[in-house]
Design a protein around this motif. Structure first.
Motif, PDB file in Angstrom:
ATOM      1  N   SER A  70     -49.245  15.840 -24.859  1.00 54.30           N
ATOM      2  CA  SER A  70     -48.884  15.476 -23.492  1.00 54.30           C
ATOM      3  C   SER A  70     -48.125  14.158 -23.514  1.00 54.30           C
ATOM      4  CB  SER A  70     -50.118  15.373 -22.594  1.00 54.30           C
ATOM      5  OG  SER A  70     -50.973  14.349 -23.056  1.00 54.30           O
ATOM      6  N   LEU A  71     -47.131  14.053 -22.644  1.00 52.83           N
ATOM      7  CA  LEU A  71     -46.333  12.849 -22.479  1.00 52.83           C
ATOM      8  C   LEU A  71     -46.692  12.199 -21.161  1.00 52.83           C
ATOM      9  CD1 LEU A  71     -44.714  14.577 -24.548  1.00 52.83           C
ATOM     10  CD2 LEU A  71     -42.640  13.680 -23.523  1.00 52.83           C
ATOM     11  N   THR A  72     -46.706  10.876 -21.149  1.00 50.04           N
ATOM     12  CA  THR A  72     -46.954  10.123 -19.927  1.00 50.04           C
ATOM     13  C   THR A  72     -45.892   9.050 -19.782  1.00 50.04           C
ATOM     14  OG1 THR A  72     -49.340  10.455 -20.135  1.00 50.04           O
ATOM     15  CG2 THR A  72     -48.617   8.691 -18.673  1.00 50.04           C
ATOM     16  N   VAL A  73     -45.268   8.992 -18.634  1.00 52.05           N
ATOM     17  CA  VAL A  73     -44.315   7.930 -18.312  1.00 52.05           C
ATOM     18  C   VAL A  73     -45.098   6.831 -17.607  1.00 52.05           C
ATOM     19  CG1 VAL A  73     -42.240   7.330 -17.018  1.00 52.05           C
ATOM     20  CG2 VAL A  73     -42.430   9.583 -18.127  1.00 52.05           C
ATOM     21  N   HIS A  74     -45.002   5.611 -18.135  1.00 51.72           N
ATOM     22  CA  HIS A  74     -45.740   4.484 -17.560  1.00 51.72           C
ATOM     23  C   HIS A  74     -44.882   3.650 -16.619  1.00 51.72           C
ATOM     24  CE1 HIS A  74     -48.994   5.380 -20.291  1.00 51.72           C
ATOM     25  NE2 HIS A  74     -48.083   5.498 -21.231  1.00 51.72           N
ATOM     26  N   ASP A  75     -43.580   3.617 -16.888  1.00 53.25           N
ATOM     27  CA  ASP A  75     -42.666   2.869 -16.035  1.00 53.25           C
ATOM     28  C   ASP A  75     -41.254   3.350 -16.334  1.00 53.25           C
ATOM     29  OD1 ASP A  75     -41.859   1.065 -14.106  1.00 53.25           O
ATOM     30  OD2 ASP A  75     -42.353  -0.731 -15.257  1.00 53.25           O
ATOM     31  N   ALA A  76     -40.382   3.187 -15.391  1.00 49.32           N
ATOM     32  CA  ALA A  76     -38.987   3.596 -15.596  1.00 49.32           C
ATOM     33  C   ALA A  76     -38.111   2.856 -14.615  1.00 49.32           C
ATOM     34  CB  ALA A  76     -38.835   5.106 -15.404  1.00 49.32           C
ATOM     35  N   THR A  77     -36.868   2.688 -15.015  1.00 50.36           N
ATOM     36  CA  THR A  77     -35.877   2.098 -14.133  1.00 50.36           C
ATOM     37  C   THR A  77     -34.505   2.599 -14.559  1.00 50.36           C
ATOM     38  OG1 THR A  77     -35.153   0.019 -13.075  1.00 50.36           O
ATOM     39  CG2 THR A  77     -35.458  -0.010 -15.480  1.00 50.36           C
ATOM     40  N   PRO A  80     -27.065   0.014 -15.461  1.00 51.59           N
ATOM     41  CA  PRO A  80     -25.644   0.345 -15.454  1.00 51.59           C
ATOM     42  C   PRO A  80     -25.291   1.352 -16.546  1.00 51.59           C
ATOM     43  CG  PRO A  80     -26.018  -1.882 -16.317  1.00 51.59           C
ATOM     44  CD  PRO A  80     -27.338  -1.363 -15.820  1.00 51.59           C
ATOM     45  N   GLY A  81     -24.190   2.040 -16.338  1.00 48.71           N
ATOM     46  CA  GLY A  81     -23.740   2.995 -17.342  1.00 48.71           C
ATOM     47  C   GLY A  81     -24.582   4.244 -17.392  1.00 48.71           C
ATOM     48  N   ASN A  82     -25.165   4.655 -16.266  1.00 48.67           N
ATOM     49  CA  ASN A  82     -25.994   5.861 -16.205  1.00 48.67           C
ATOM     50  C   ASN A  82     -27.164   5.810 -17.169  1.00 48.67           C
ATOM     51  OD1 ASN A  82     -24.393   7.129 -14.200  1.00 48.67           O
ATOM     52  ND2 ASN A  82     -22.911   7.678 -15.771  1.00 48.67           N
ATOM     53  N   LYS A  83     -27.809   4.655 -17.278  1.00 47.60           N
ATOM     54  CA  LYS A  83     -28.949   4.470 -18.174  1.00 47.60           C
ATOM     55  C   LYS A  83     -30.257   4.704 -17.424  1.00 47.60           C
ATOM     56  CE  LYS A  83     -26.755   2.310 -21.707  1.00 47.60           C
ATOM     57  NZ  LYS A  83     -26.143   3.168 -22.672  1.00 47.60           N
ATOM     58  N   VAL A  84     -31.212   5.294 -18.143  1.00 46.04           N
ATOM     59  CA  VAL A  84     -32.588   5.411 -17.664  1.00 46.04           C
ATOM     60  C   VAL A  84     -33.463   4.772 -18.738  1.00 46.04           C
ATOM     61  CG1 VAL A  84     -34.480   6.951 -17.030  1.00 46.04           C
ATOM     62  CG2 VAL A  84     -32.120   7.537 -16.383  1.00 46.04           C
ATOM     63  N   TRP A  85     -34.174   3.730 -18.371  1.00 43.32           N
ATOM     64  CA  TRP A  85     -35.116   3.053 -19.273  1.00 43.32           C
ATOM     65  C   TRP A  85     -36.496   3.619 -18.969  1.00 43.32           C
ATOM     66  CZ3 TRP A  85     -34.074  -1.859 -21.976  1.00 43.32           C
ATOM     67  CH2 TRP A  85     -32.718  -2.194 -21.960  1.00 43.32           C
ATOM     68  N   MET A  86     -37.158   4.112 -19.986  1.00 35.49           N
ATOM     69  CA  MET A  86     -38.442   4.781 -19.789  1.00 35.49           C
ATOM     70  C   MET A  86     -39.472   4.228 -20.776  1.00 35.49           C
ATOM     71  SD  MET A  86     -39.219   8.880 -20.118  1.00 35.49           S
ATOM     72  CE  MET A  86     -38.776   9.034 -21.848  1.00 35.49           C
ATOM     73  N   GLU A  87     -40.565   3.654 -20.247  1.00 35.46           N
ATOM     74  CA  GLU A  87     -41.710   3.296 -21.086  1.00 35.46           C
ATOM     75  C   GLU A  87     -42.640   4.502 -21.046  1.00 35.46           C
ATOM     76  OE1 GLU A  87     -45.478   0.215 -21.378  1.00 35.46           O
ATOM     77  OE2 GLU A  87     -44.127   0.088 -19.657  1.00 35.46           O
ATOM     78  N   TRP A  88     -43.012   4.999 -22.222  1.00 36.93           N
ATOM     79  CA  TRP A  88     -43.776   6.241 -22.252  1.00 36.93           C
ATOM     80  C   TRP A  88     -44.714   6.276 -23.438  1.00 36.93           C
ATOM     81  CZ3 TRP A  88     -42.379  10.697 -25.513  1.00 36.93           C
ATOM     82  CH2 TRP A  88     -41.401  10.401 -26.449  1.00 36.93           C
ATOM     83  N   SER A  89     -45.595   7.244 -23.417  1.00 36.30           N
ATOM     84  CA  SER A  89     -46.510   7.457 -24.538  1.00 36.30           C
ATOM     85  C   SER A  89     -46.766   8.952 -24.666  1.00 36.30           C
ATOM     86  CB  SER A  89     -47.829   6.705 -24.335  1.00 36.30           C
ATOM     87  OG  SER A  89     -48.512   7.179 -23.199  1.00 36.30           O
ATOM     88  N   ASN A  90     -47.335   9.311 -25.796  1.00 35.06           N
ATOM     89  CA  ASN A  90     -47.743  10.699 -25.986  1.00 35.06           C
ATOM     90  C   ASN A  90     -49.052  10.728 -26.757  1.00 35.06           C
ATOM     91  OD1 ASN A  90     -47.248  10.890 -28.896  1.00 35.06           O
ATOM     92  ND2 ASN A  90     -45.092  10.820 -28.377  1.00 35.06           N
ATOM     93  N   ARG A  91     -49.712  11.867 -26.652  1.00 32.48           N
ATOM     94  CA  ARG A  91     -51.002  12.054 -27.317  1.00 32.48           C
ATOM     95  C   ARG A  91     -51.150  13.527 -27.645  1.00 32.48           C
ATOM     96  NH1 ARG A  91     -56.313  13.306 -26.734  1.00 32.48           N
ATOM     97  NH2 ARG A  91     -57.839  11.813 -27.490  1.00 32.48           N
ATOM     98  N   GLY A  92     -51.665  13.805 -28.843  1.00 30.97           N
ATOM     99  CA  GLY A  92     -51.884  15.185 -29.228  1.00 30.97           C
ATOM    100  C   GLY A  92     -52.862  15.285 -30.382  1.00 30.97           C
ATOM    101  N   THR A  93     -53.358  16.489 -30.600  1.00 31.44           N
ATOM    102  CA  THR A  93     -54.330  16.735 -31.667  1.00 31.44           C
ATOM    103  C   THR A  93     -53.659  17.516 -32.785  1.00 31.44           C
ATOM    104  OG1 THR A  93     -56.051  16.837 -29.979  1.00 31.44           O
ATOM    105  CG2 THR A  93     -56.624  17.641 -32.180  1.00 31.44           C
ATOM    106  N   ARG A  94     -53.770  16.977 -33.998  1.00 32.15           N
ATOM    107  CA  ARG A  94     -53.199  17.624 -35.180  1.00 32.15           C
ATOM    108  C   ARG A  94     -54.078  18.814 -35.592  1.00 32.15           C
ATOM    109  NH1 ARG A  94     -53.048  11.822 -37.228  1.00 32.15           N
ATOM    110  NH2 ARG A  94     -50.883  11.183 -36.957  1.00 32.15           N
ATOM    111  N   PRO A  95     -53.525  19.680 -36.470  1.00 29.14           N
ATOM    112  CA  PRO A  95     -54.313  20.836 -36.930  1.00 29.14           C
ATOM    113  C   PRO A  95     -55.639  20.459 -37.588  1.00 29.14           C
ATOM    114  CG  PRO A  95     -52.018  21.155 -37.475  1.00 29.14           C
ATOM    115  CD  PRO A  95     -52.143  19.741 -36.945  1.00 29.14           C
ATOM    116  N   ASP A  96     -55.730  19.266 -38.189  1.00 31.62           N
ATOM    117  CA  ASP A  96     -56.983  18.844 -38.824  1.00 31.62           C
ATOM    118  C   ASP A  96     -57.988  18.269 -37.841  1.00 31.62           C
ATOM    119  OD1 ASP A  96     -56.075  16.274 -38.243  1.00 31.62           O
ATOM    120  OD2 ASP A  96     -55.928  15.638 -40.341  1.00 31.62           O
ATOM    121  N   GLY A  97     -57.628  18.224 -36.555  1.00 32.82           N
ATOM    122  CA  GLY A  97     -58.524  17.708 -35.521  1.00 32.82           C
ATOM    123  C   GLY A  97     -58.346  16.238 -35.220  1.00 32.82           C
TER     124      GLY A  97
END
Length: 150
Positions: A70-77, A80-97
């Motif tokens: 799962s991805l989570t966006v924490h902040d964004a703005t 100029p120049g059609n830029k999107v700044w995104m602070e984000w994180s992700n979390r997931g479980t590997r096959p080994d648990g």
């Protein structure tokens, strides 16, 4: 705020890409990238690449290996120049648990309603008990204050 933080993003390809990633919709996600997409990874230059085909390859592997990612966006703005700044994180479980999580910033350039480029700063979250003094010592001396090496 929506749990994934999608409402922090401007409507458009970045918001759609994050939503598709959270649905594990590979086709929907890749559709948001320009064919000539350019990913620059300044902290790890050898990981930089060009082309949406590599986006597809990367995310197919990620979705297969982290079925609960799962991805989570924490902040964004926008900038100029059609830029999107995104602070984000992700979390997931590997096959080994074991659980993996990363956090960082992506600075994305939008062109013709597609993601055309990104400066990508995403790193694994470090759960080691290294405080700021040890971290600074490691930068300056190559060792931490406890005498360990880097």
């Amino acid at each position: 705020m929506d749990a994934s933080g999608l409402d922090l993003l401007p409507a458009g390809p970045v918001q759609r890409m994050v939503a598709a990633a959270n649905r594990h919709d590979l086709e929907g996600m890749v559709a948001e990238f320009a064919d000539d997409y350019e990913n620059t990874t300044p902290v790890h230059p050898a990981r930089s690449f060009k082309g949406s085909a590599q986006v597809r390859k990367n995310w197919a592997t990620i979705f297969a290996g982290l079925p609960d990612l799962s991805l989570t966006v924490h902040d964004a703005t926008t900038g100029p120049g059609n830029k999107v700044w995104m602070e984000w994180s992700n979390r997931g479980t590997r096959p080994d648990g074991s659980v993996t999580s990363s956090a960082g910033v992506a600075i994305l350039t939008v062109r013709d309603d597609r993601i055309a480029a990104a400066h990508f700063y995403l790193e694994p979250v470090d759960h080691e008990p290294v405080d700021v003094d040890a971290a600074v010592s490691m930068v300056v001396h190559g060792t931490d204050s406890r005498g360990g090496g880097s």
